[in-house]
Design a protein around this motif. Structure first.
Motif, PDB file in Angstrom:
ATOM      1  N   TYR A 202       7.498   3.144   8.755  1.00 59.24           N
ATOM      2  CA  TYR A 202       8.695   3.334   7.928  1.00 59.24           C
ATOM      3  C   TYR A 202       9.886   2.576   8.510  1.00 59.24           C
ATOM      4  O   TYR A 202      10.793   2.165   7.785  1.00 59.24           O
TER       5      TYR A 202
ATOM      6  N   ALA B 211       6.359  -1.424  -0.289  1.00 62.08           N
ATOM      7  CA  ALA B 211       5.363  -0.447   0.165  1.00 62.08           C
ATOM      8  C   ALA B 211       4.284  -0.214  -0.875  1.00 62.08           C
ATOM      9  O   ALA B 211       3.080  -0.265  -0.568  1.00 62.08           O
ATOM     10  N   PHE B 212       4.687   0.011  -2.116  1.00 65.17           N
ATOM     11  CA  PHE B 212       3.706   0.402  -3.123  1.00 65.17           C
ATOM     12  C   PHE B 212       3.028  -0.787  -3.789  1.00 65.17           C
ATOM     13  O   PHE B 212       1.874  -0.687  -4.196  1.00 65.17           O
ATOM     14  N   TYR B 213       3.721  -1.911  -3.895  1.00 66.85           N
ATOM     15  CA  TYR B 213       3.069  -3.085  -4.481  1.00 66.85           C
ATOM     16  C   TYR B 213       2.030  -3.659  -3.529  1.00 66.85           C
ATOM     17  O   TYR B 213       0.971  -4.132  -3.959  1.00 66.85           O
TER      18      TYR B 213
ATOM     19  N   ILE C 156       7.071   7.400   2.635  1.00 72.00           N
ATOM     20  CA  ILE C 156       7.828   7.566   1.401  1.00 72.00           C
ATOM     21  C   ILE C 156       7.225   8.678   0.556  1.00 72.00           C
ATOM     22  O   ILE C 156       7.946   9.499  -0.032  1.00 72.00           O
ATOM     23  N   VAL C 157       5.890   8.738   0.508  1.00 68.32           N
ATOM     24  CA  VAL C 157       5.225   9.820  -0.226  1.00 68.32           C
ATOM     25  C   VAL C 157       5.555  11.168   0.411  1.00 68.32           C
ATOM     26  O   VAL C 157       5.824  12.151  -0.289  1.00 68.32           O
TER      27      VAL C 157
ATOM     28  N   HIS D  27       2.841   1.971   5.100  1.00 70.41           N
ATOM     29  CA  HIS D  27       4.185   1.836   4.534  1.00 70.41           C
ATOM     30  C   HIS D  27       4.437   2.834   3.404  1.00 70.41           C
ATOM     31  O   HIS D  27       5.592   3.140   3.102  1.00 70.41           O
ATOM     32  N   THR D  28       3.373   3.311   2.763  1.00 66.70           N
ATOM     33  CA  THR D  28       3.547   4.244   1.649  1.00 66.70           C
ATOM     34  C   THR D  28       3.572   5.702   2.098  1.00 66.70           C
ATOM     35  O   THR D  28       4.227   6.534   1.466  1.00 66.70           O
ATOM     36  N   HIS D  29       2.885   6.018   3.189  1.00 66.85           N
ATOM     37  CA  HIS D  29       2.736   7.421   3.588  1.00 66.85           C
ATOM     38  C   HIS D  29       4.064   8.119   3.817  1.00 66.85           C
ATOM     39  O   HIS D  29       4.264   9.258   3.382  1.00 66.85           O
TER      40      HIS D  29
ATOM     41  N   VAL E 192      10.756   0.327  -1.283  1.00 66.46           N
ATOM     42  CA  VAL E 192       9.818   1.058  -2.141  1.00 66.46           C
ATOM     43  C   VAL E 192       8.862   0.090  -2.832  1.00 66.46           C
ATOM     44  O   VAL E 192       7.641   0.301  -2.875  1.00 66.46           O
TER      45      VAL E 192
ATOM     46  N   GLY F  44       0.470  -1.861  -1.263  1.00 71.31           N
ATOM     47  CA  GLY F  44      -0.577  -0.860  -1.111  1.00 71.31           C
ATOM     48  C   GLY F  44      -0.978  -0.598   0.326  1.00 71.31           C
ATOM     49  O   GLY F  44      -2.030  -0.010   0.577  1.00 71.31           O
TER      50      GLY F  44
END
Length: 394
Positions: free
Chosen positions: A191, A258-260, A270-271, A266-268, A255, A262
């Motif tokens: 993060y 991270a999500f584009y 934020i989720v 990087h996504t964990h 954001v 995948g």
């Protein structure tokens, strides 16, 4: 000039007395921490930084806020900020004092700070953070106090003060950049492991810091004879608006990336912050509140008819401060530690004693601001700069 802080109205004495009682009352928690150690906090092996460092990070942005007044005045000769420069410099002094206070309480035993001085390690970011913070404190104290004394005696400012003012502008960018490096240089914390983190720190600092400064200046107008000027307030509010737009844009970039991409690391985080992971939803309501407040603040600050409304402006700024504090003074740090590299969640929440110690430091900062602003407004009144008309006697 310091003697000017010793005289005031009964309300002034009551406020100073309240702050002193608050500092004295909460210092017991710090004495307990000195005796028992950091076990009284909510920190653990997996969350080794906590509320102290989160507040330090946020307050570094407040320390850098003065540059949003100093830079237009010195670089672009924006004369409307002439009477506000000293308040920006004095606010920076109080903010750095609080930053250093949070560092002292975070390291456990204060004498450990001597290791940074006695055994300097230039390859450590902590060494440079110590250097830039103390350097920025010295610069603002020297330049601010000297220039105010010259104004009081109706003397021209010395040439070296202007040179140091230029240096302080560059230094303001360095204190937040180096602080960001403390975070983004840590492997395994995805993060924070982003090249744009320093830019995010600066954007957040240049909206939240001036917002707090402007709120304090507007409060100062209410309780003293000082008047900042409508045009100066409007210009500073516009700067805050631009910086907040950039701040939100930078977060949306994180954001998207991270999500584009995948990439799980990087996504964990934020989720976890916005949805919750493994049944842990402690920060979800706070983060969505921050997101909503960020949007509301922009909706109130972007349209000129709302931004120029001096009755609505304090509310808009307060909403912005809350949004940025939750994001940077709470979510950024906890989200960086969770999920852990083992994909587990280690909940963290500050304990009551942790909050009391933090309140002690904030009260100390408020006392420093009160004394310095009292001196500044008294000098401004003495020289007749930007004063409200005196009330007509009956």
């Amino acid at each position: 000039m310091l003697e000017k802080a010793l005289k005031g109205s009964p309300k002034y004495y009551m406020w100073v007395g309240f702050l002193l009682l608050l500092i004295g009352g909460t210092s017991g928690a710090y004495v307990m921490q000195l005796m028992e150690g950091l076990t009284i906090t909510g920190m653990s092996r997996d969350v080794s930084w906590g509320f102290y460092i989160a507040q330090f990070t946020y307050l570094v942005g407040l320390a850098a806020s003065g540059v949003m007044i100093v830079l237009p005045y010195y670089f672009h000769h924006y004369k409307k900020f002439k009477d506000l420069v000293i308040f920006g410099e004095f606010m920076a002094i109080a903010a750095v004092v609080m930053c250093l206070g949070f560092i002292v309480v975070d390291i456990g035993q204060p004498q450990r700070m001597l290791n940074v001085v006695l055994f300097p390690t230039p390859n450590s970011i902590l060494f440079w953070d110590m250097l830039v913070l103390n350097g920025y404190l010295a610069l603002n104290l020297l330049v601010g106090w000297t220039c105010l004394e010259c104004d009081r005696q109706n003397l021209p400012h010395p040439k070296w003060s202007k040179i140091l003012a230029y240096v302080s502008i560059i230094w303001a960018f360095s204190i937040h950049t180096v602080t960001a490096f403390l975070y983004q240089g840590l492997p395994g914390r995805h993060y924070w492991l982003t090249a744009i983190l320093a830019a995010r720190f600066l954007a957040s600092a240049f909206c939240s810091g001036p917002a707090i400064l402007l709120l304090v200046i507007m409060l100062t107008e209410k309780v003293t004879t000082f008047k900042a000027g409508t045009e100066a307030i409007a210009t500073l509010a516009k700067i805050i608006t631009y910086a907040m737009c950039v701040n939100v844009f930078f977060f949306l970039l994180e954001v998207f990336t991270a999500f584009y991409s995948g990439i799980p690391g990087h996504t964990h985080s934020i989720v976890y912050l916005f949805k919750g992971v493994h049944g842990h939803h402690e920060l979800v309501p706070f983060m969505w509140t921050a997101a909503a407040f960020a949007i509301i603040s922009l909706a109130l600050l972007i349209p000129p008819r709302f931004r120029d409304n001096l009755k609505l402006l304090p509310w808009s700024l307060a909403i912005l401060v809350i949004a940025t504090w939750i994001d940077k003074g709470l979510g950024l740090l906890i989200g960086g530690f969770n999920p852990t590299p083992f994909e587990t969640i280690t909940p963290y929440w500050p304990t009551g004693k942790e909050l009391l110690i933090s309140l002690m430091i904030y009260a100390t900062g408020a006392l420093v601001v009160t004394i310095l602003f009292k001196v500044a407004t008294e000098v401004k009144q003495e020289i007749g700069a930007s004063q409200k008309p005196a009330p007509i006697a009956d």
